[in-house]
Design a protein around this motif. Structure first.
Motif, PDB file in Angstrom:
ATOM      1  N   ASP A 168       0.848  -1.192   0.000  1.00 17.24           N
ATOM      2  CA  ASP A 168       0.000   0.000   0.000  1.00 17.24           C
ATOM      3  C   ASP A 168       0.883   1.240   0.000  1.00 17.24           C
ATOM      4  O   ASP A 168       1.041   1.906   1.011  1.00 17.24           O
ATOM      5  CB  ASP A 168      -0.930  -0.005   1.208  1.00 17.24           C
ATOM      6  CG  ASP A 168      -1.933   1.142   1.138  1.00 17.24           C
ATOM      7  OD1 ASP A 168      -2.041   1.750   0.058  1.00 17.24           O
ATOM      8  OD2 ASP A 168      -2.584   1.423   2.144  1.00 17.24           O
ATOM      9  N   TYR A 211      -3.164  -5.510   0.021  1.00 17.02           N
ATOM     10  CA  TYR A 211      -2.090  -4.530   0.028  1.00 17.02           C
ATOM     11  C   TYR A 211      -1.618  -4.401   1.462  1.00 17.02           C
ATOM     12  O   TYR A 211      -2.402  -4.082   2.345  1.00 17.02           O
ATOM     13  CB  TYR A 211      -2.595  -3.163  -0.463  1.00 17.02           C
ATOM     14  CG  TYR A 211      -3.067  -3.174  -1.896  1.00 17.02           C
ATOM     15  CD1 TYR A 211      -2.201  -3.492  -2.933  1.00 17.02           C
ATOM     16  CD2 TYR A 211      -4.384  -2.852  -2.208  1.00 17.02           C
ATOM     17  CE1 TYR A 211      -2.628  -3.492  -4.243  1.00 17.02           C
ATOM     18  CE2 TYR A 211      -4.815  -2.848  -3.519  1.00 17.02           C
ATOM     19  CZ  TYR A 211      -3.941  -3.167  -4.537  1.00 17.02           C
ATOM     20  OH  TYR A 211      -4.361  -3.175  -5.829  1.00 17.02           O
ATOM     21  N   ALA A 213       0.846  -2.877   4.636  1.00 18.38           N
ATOM     22  CA  ALA A 213       1.436  -1.595   5.026  1.00 18.38           C
ATOM     23  C   ALA A 213       2.430  -1.838   6.143  1.00 18.38           C
ATOM     24  O   ALA A 213       2.036  -2.129   7.267  1.00 18.38           O
ATOM     25  CB  ALA A 213       0.346  -0.628   5.480  1.00 18.38           C
ATOM     26  N   TRP A 334      -3.279   6.312  -7.089  1.00 20.22           N
ATOM     27  CA  TRP A 334      -3.278   5.100  -6.252  1.00 20.22           C
ATOM     28  C   TRP A 334      -4.607   4.963  -5.513  1.00 20.22           C
ATOM     29  O   TRP A 334      -5.162   3.874  -5.402  1.00 20.22           O
ATOM     30  CB  TRP A 334      -2.082   5.144  -5.299  1.00 20.22           C
ATOM     31  CG  TRP A 334      -1.944   3.943  -4.425  1.00 20.22           C
ATOM     32  CD1 TRP A 334      -1.926   3.912  -3.067  1.00 20.22           C
ATOM     33  CD2 TRP A 334      -1.791   2.574  -4.847  1.00 20.22           C
ATOM     34  NE1 TRP A 334      -1.781   2.620  -2.623  1.00 20.22           N
ATOM     35  CE2 TRP A 334      -1.703   1.778  -3.692  1.00 20.22           C
ATOM     36  CE3 TRP A 334      -1.750   1.945  -6.096  1.00 20.22           C
ATOM     37  CZ2 TRP A 334      -1.559   0.396  -3.736  1.00 20.22           C
ATOM     38  CZ3 TRP A 334      -1.602   0.554  -6.141  1.00 20.22           C
ATOM     39  CH2 TRP A 334      -1.515  -0.193  -4.968  1.00 20.22           C
ATOM     40  N   LYS A 338      -7.224   1.900  -5.755  1.00 21.18           N
ATOM     41  CA  LYS A 338      -7.718   1.163  -4.594  1.00 21.18           C
ATOM     42  C   LYS A 338      -9.235   1.225  -4.468  1.00 21.18           C
ATOM     43  O   LYS A 338      -9.853   0.330  -3.924  1.00 21.18           O
ATOM     44  CB  LYS A 338      -7.052   1.696  -3.323  1.00 21.18           C
ATOM     45  CG  LYS A 338      -5.650   1.143  -3.135  1.00 21.18           C
ATOM     46  CD  LYS A 338      -4.903   1.838  -2.038  1.00 21.18           C
ATOM     47  CE  LYS A 338      -5.465   1.493  -0.688  1.00 21.18           C
ATOM     48  NZ  LYS A 338      -4.870   2.348   0.357  1.00 21.18           N
TER      49      LYS A 338
ATOM     50  N   GLN B 241      -8.155  -1.902   6.148  1.00 17.63           N
ATOM     51  CA  GLN B 241      -6.904  -2.092   5.422  1.00 17.63           C
ATOM     52  C   GLN B 241      -6.242  -3.427   5.790  1.00 17.63           C
ATOM     53  O   GLN B 241      -5.749  -4.142   4.941  1.00 17.63           O
ATOM     54  CB  GLN B 241      -6.000  -0.914   5.754  1.00 17.63           C
ATOM     55  CG  GLN B 241      -4.523  -1.164   5.686  1.00 17.63           C
ATOM     56  CD  GLN B 241      -4.009  -1.139   4.265  1.00 17.63           C
ATOM     57  OE1 GLN B 241      -4.582  -0.465   3.421  1.00 17.63           O
ATOM     58  NE2 GLN B 241      -2.953  -1.881   4.005  1.00 17.63           N
ATOM     59  N   PHE B 249     -10.479  -0.571   1.305  1.00 18.13           N
ATOM     60  CA  PHE B 249     -10.174   0.851   1.171  1.00 18.13           C
ATOM     61  C   PHE B 249     -11.331   1.690   1.695  1.00 18.13           C
ATOM     62  O   PHE B 249     -12.445   1.572   1.203  1.00 18.13           O
ATOM     63  CB  PHE B 249      -9.909   1.180  -0.302  1.00 18.13           C
ATOM     64  CG  PHE B 249      -9.376   2.575  -0.512  1.00 18.13           C
ATOM     65  CD1 PHE B 249      -8.330   3.061   0.246  1.00 18.13           C
ATOM     66  CD2 PHE B 249      -9.924   3.389  -1.483  1.00 18.13           C
ATOM     67  CE1 PHE B 249      -7.835   4.341   0.050  1.00 18.13           C
ATOM     68  CE2 PHE B 249      -9.430   4.674  -1.696  1.00 18.13           C
ATOM     69  CZ  PHE B 249      -8.383   5.144  -0.930  1.00 18.13           C
ATOM     70  N   ARG B 253      -8.664   5.786   5.294  1.00 22.09           N
ATOM     71  CA  ARG B 253      -7.430   5.532   4.564  1.00 22.09           C
ATOM     72  C   ARG B 253      -7.182   6.630   3.523  1.00 22.09           C
ATOM     73  O   ARG B 253      -6.045   6.987   3.245  1.00 22.09           O
ATOM     74  CB  ARG B 253      -7.557   4.168   3.872  1.00 22.09           C
ATOM     75  CG  ARG B 253      -6.228   3.538   3.523  1.00 22.09           C
ATOM     76  CD  ARG B 253      -5.570   2.973   4.753  1.00 22.09           C
ATOM     77  NE  ARG B 253      -4.208   2.542   4.464  1.00 22.09           N
ATOM     78  CZ  ARG B 253      -3.320   2.258   5.391  1.00 22.09           C
ATOM     79  NH1 ARG B 253      -3.637   2.379   6.660  1.00 22.09           N
ATOM     80  NH2 ARG B 253      -2.117   1.867   5.069  1.00 22.09           N
ATOM     81  N   SER B 257      -3.871   8.930   3.432  1.00 21.57           N
ATOM     82  CA  SER B 257      -2.965   8.951   2.276  1.00 21.57           C
ATOM     83  C   SER B 257      -2.522  10.365   1.894  1.00 21.57           C
ATOM     84  O   SER B 257      -1.603  10.531   1.109  1.00 21.57           O
ATOM     85  CB  SER B 257      -3.625   8.275   1.085  1.00 21.57           C
ATOM     86  OG  SER B 257      -4.621   9.105   0.536  1.00 21.57           O
TER      87      SER B 257
END
Lengths: 343, 296
Positions: A168, A211, A213, A334, A338, B241, B249, B253, B257
């Motif tokens: 991620d 994904y 992290a 991105w 996602k 996540q 997602f 999140r 980001s």
């Protein structure tokens, strides 16, 4: 009378000595770095050699380094260790100064690959000295792959659907996809290349189990599920997986992989340019490089044999991080990837 | 600090104290929330109207961040999906939380406290550890799969329980359940037994008593229990996540980001403001429902 004079002279001398030693003690080197880069044994040796005291501040993230440097306009630190892609921003904000190679006799110890890294040169002058490096390799389970996969394309192979771990991280995902697509500079993409990368990563998504992290997150998913392939955050993940009983190995596929280099640089507002250069020169001694590789498992820049011993022989196959053309655009892309559902 | 500042309204004749005790007391009482809550909150609301130029934040007020957000279908759909997810978690936890709270309440009183502690003890454990634990239970090589294969229910380990929508619901449900159990139990406990007896004396069946006495009386707690789960789930940027795979997602999140590499704190702050407004909206609606039930 004579006595009094003597005592006067003595006290004056004493004052001078105290003042002198105080000024000697005032020689202080303030380092901003990651844990593991300025270990005690080196700090002590440096202090003995130079008579200066070293004050180290450890950082947990690149954001923190910027916050601390910007907060004081660089005045709070003399030397900093940071990764190549951050240099453009540091340079533009005038937080660092060029190195004086005449003051760095050990600069010649650097292996060829690390002599001319573009992203740390500005106006034809080097602004930093490479120190430690690593890659973002492909990790695989030897049970599924008796011979190492030779291309990143395995991550797209439907045969491994649901057995693939991706990361991620906007920048790493996009840059690696760009390398797979054969684009010239994975850190500077055109509009058409952006569109191709998006399509490519959406195709990958159909194959991806999750994904992850963070180092540990990736390891725990890999070990607890039927995972065969992982786009890795770094070499140490191989050992971490082996500890969990996974027969893991890593490879740098033929398309190459992203690499990172942490380099030492000097703050623009340092109080002691000499001392800062002395520290960097010290860090470029070969034995420090040997230590880095044996202790942390990362590549060093001055001792190729030590790199060989831990298998880090592929620096020339890596594309080292550069500042991406548009970080916001990468993160937005991105997020779009996602958010797009896959069938 | 002078002596005056410590005196409690008593001062030398003819001299007015600079601070008297209660004034200082009230000053501290008021300053604390202002400094610790209002200032940071105000700063983050303000940041939402700024923008980033060349790596530095520019404090020039504009609505651009909000326009960007609402004109981007991806972002809006992530928000709506997150709202749906949070509502599902809340609905599930209201039902299950009510069941557990009701069970505790109907047990002999001596059991109430130990059972309640059992129900809320997971709150003492780190949230991340709970996630890792749940993931090791639900995973392909996990405890649940091993158990199901061992008893012969499954032929081989299944991917049914992890990295999909179900696992997000299960995990969020489990993690936030204590927040629903507690308020529901508290309202149940406050229902006077005499009410229940009166209902029974007047010929009400067990179901009728439950339907017309217990349920309405416990509604405020149930609504609050659901509200807690809803708001916590709405802002969670780690659980989906970690257990949701490529489907994990969520809005949290998306906010997350914008920090780090993107260095778009203003946009992140604007989205956080949207989350804050939504959460306040949920609280207001919950408050209105409670008020209405109390009026009845």
């Amino acid at each position: 009378m004579k006595n009094r004079l003597a005592s006067l002279i003595a006290s004056a001398a004493l004052t001078a000595v105290v003042a002198f030693s105080a000024s000697a003690r005032a020689e202080e080197l303030r380092i901003l770095t990651w844990e593991g880069y300025a270990d005690d044994q080196w700090v002590k040796e440096f202090e003995k050699q130079t008579g200066a005291t070293v004050k180290i501040s450890y950082t947990g993230s690149v954001d923190e380094i910027f916050a601390k440097m910007e907060g004081s306009k660089g005045a709070d630190f003399d030397v900093v260790a940071i990764e190549t892609s951050s240099y453009k921003r540091l340079y533009e904000q005038k937080l660092i100064q060029p190195l004086d190679l005449a003051k760095l006799p050990n600069y010649k110890n650097l292996s060829d690959v690390f002599q001319h890294i573009d992203s740390i040169q500005f106006d034809g002058k080097p602004y930093a000295a490479p120190y430690a490096w690593g890659s973002l390799p492909l990790i695989y389970d030897k049970k599924a792959f008796p011979t190492p996969p030779d291309s990143w394309a395995v991550l797209w192979d439907p045969q491994y659907a649901g057995h693939v771990l991706a990361m991620d991280d906007a920048n790493n995902e996009i840059s690696t996809a760009a390398m797979v697509l054969g684009f010239k500079n994975p850190f500077n993409l055109s509009d058409a290349e952006f569109a191709a990368v998006k399509k490519k990563l959406l195709e990958q998504k159909a194959n991806v189990l999750s994904y992850y992290a963070g180092f540990d997150d990736g390891i725990s998913i890999f070990a607890q599920n039927d995972v065969s392939l992982m786009f890795s955050m770094g070499e140490p993940q191989v050992g971490m997986l082996q500890k969990k009983g996974v027969d893991a190995a890593m490879t740098i596929p033929k398309e190459g992989a992203i690499g990172w280099i942490d380099c030492w640089t000097i703050s623009s507002a340092t109080k002691n340019v000499e001392l800062a250069h002395k520290w960097i020169d010290f860090m470029l001694e070969k034995r420090v490089g040997t230590y880095i590789s044996t202790q942390t498992g990362y590549g060093n820049t001055t001792d190729p044999e030590a790199n060989q011993k831990i298998g880090l022989t592929y620096a020339d196959k890596l594309v080292f991080f550069q500042p991406p053309e548009d970080p916001k655009r990468r993160v937005a892309l991105w997020n779009e990837i996602k958010a797009t559902p896959v069938q | 600090m002078t002596d005056d500042s410590l005196s409690i309204g008593i001062s030398a004749p003819g001299r007015k104290p600079v601070f008297n005790g209660p004034a200082l007391f009230w000053f501290v009482i008021c300053a604390l929330p202002v400094v610790a809550v209002c200032l940071p909150l105000g700063l983050f609301l303000a940041t939402g109207f700024w923008h980033v130029d060349n790596g530095t934040m520019v404090p020039a007020l504009s609505l651009d961040n909000y326009v960007n957000f609402f004109s981007n279908p991806t972002y809006v759909s992530v928000l709506l999906q997150t709202l749906t997810l949070a509502a599902e978690v809340a609905a599930g936890n209201m039902l299950i939380g009510f069941g557990i709270a009701y069970f505790i309440w109907r047990c002999p009183p001596v059991w109430h406290f130990p059972l309640l502690v059992l129900g809320t003890i997971p709150l003492l454990m780190s949230y991340i550890i709970k996630l890792y634990a749940l993931r090791s239970i639900l995973g392909n090589n996990g405890f649940l799969n091993q158990a199901l294969v061992a008893v012969g229910l499954f032929d081989k380990a299944s991917d049914l329980f992890l990295f999909n929508q179900t696992s997000i619901l299960i995990t969020m449900g489990i993690i936030y359940l204590p927040f629903s159990i507690l308020p529901i139990y508290l309202t149940l406990e406050r229902i006077p037994l005499s009410l229940l007896h009166a209902s029974a004396d007047l010929g009400g069946s067990a179901w009728q008593t439950f339907r017309h006495v217990t349920l309405p009386c416990s509604l405020p707690g149930t609504v609050v229990g659901g509200m807690f789960s809803l708001i916590l789930a709405l802002g969670d940027f780690v659980t989906p996540q970690m257990v949701g795979g490529v489907k994990g997602f969520t809005f949290g999140r998306l906010i997350w980001s914008q920090f780090g590499m993107a260095f778009d704190w203003p946009f992140g702050a604007a989205m956080a403001t949207i989350l804050l407004v939504l959460s306040i909206g949920v609280i207001v609606i919950a408050g209105a429902i409670i008020k209405r039930t109390e009026a009845i």
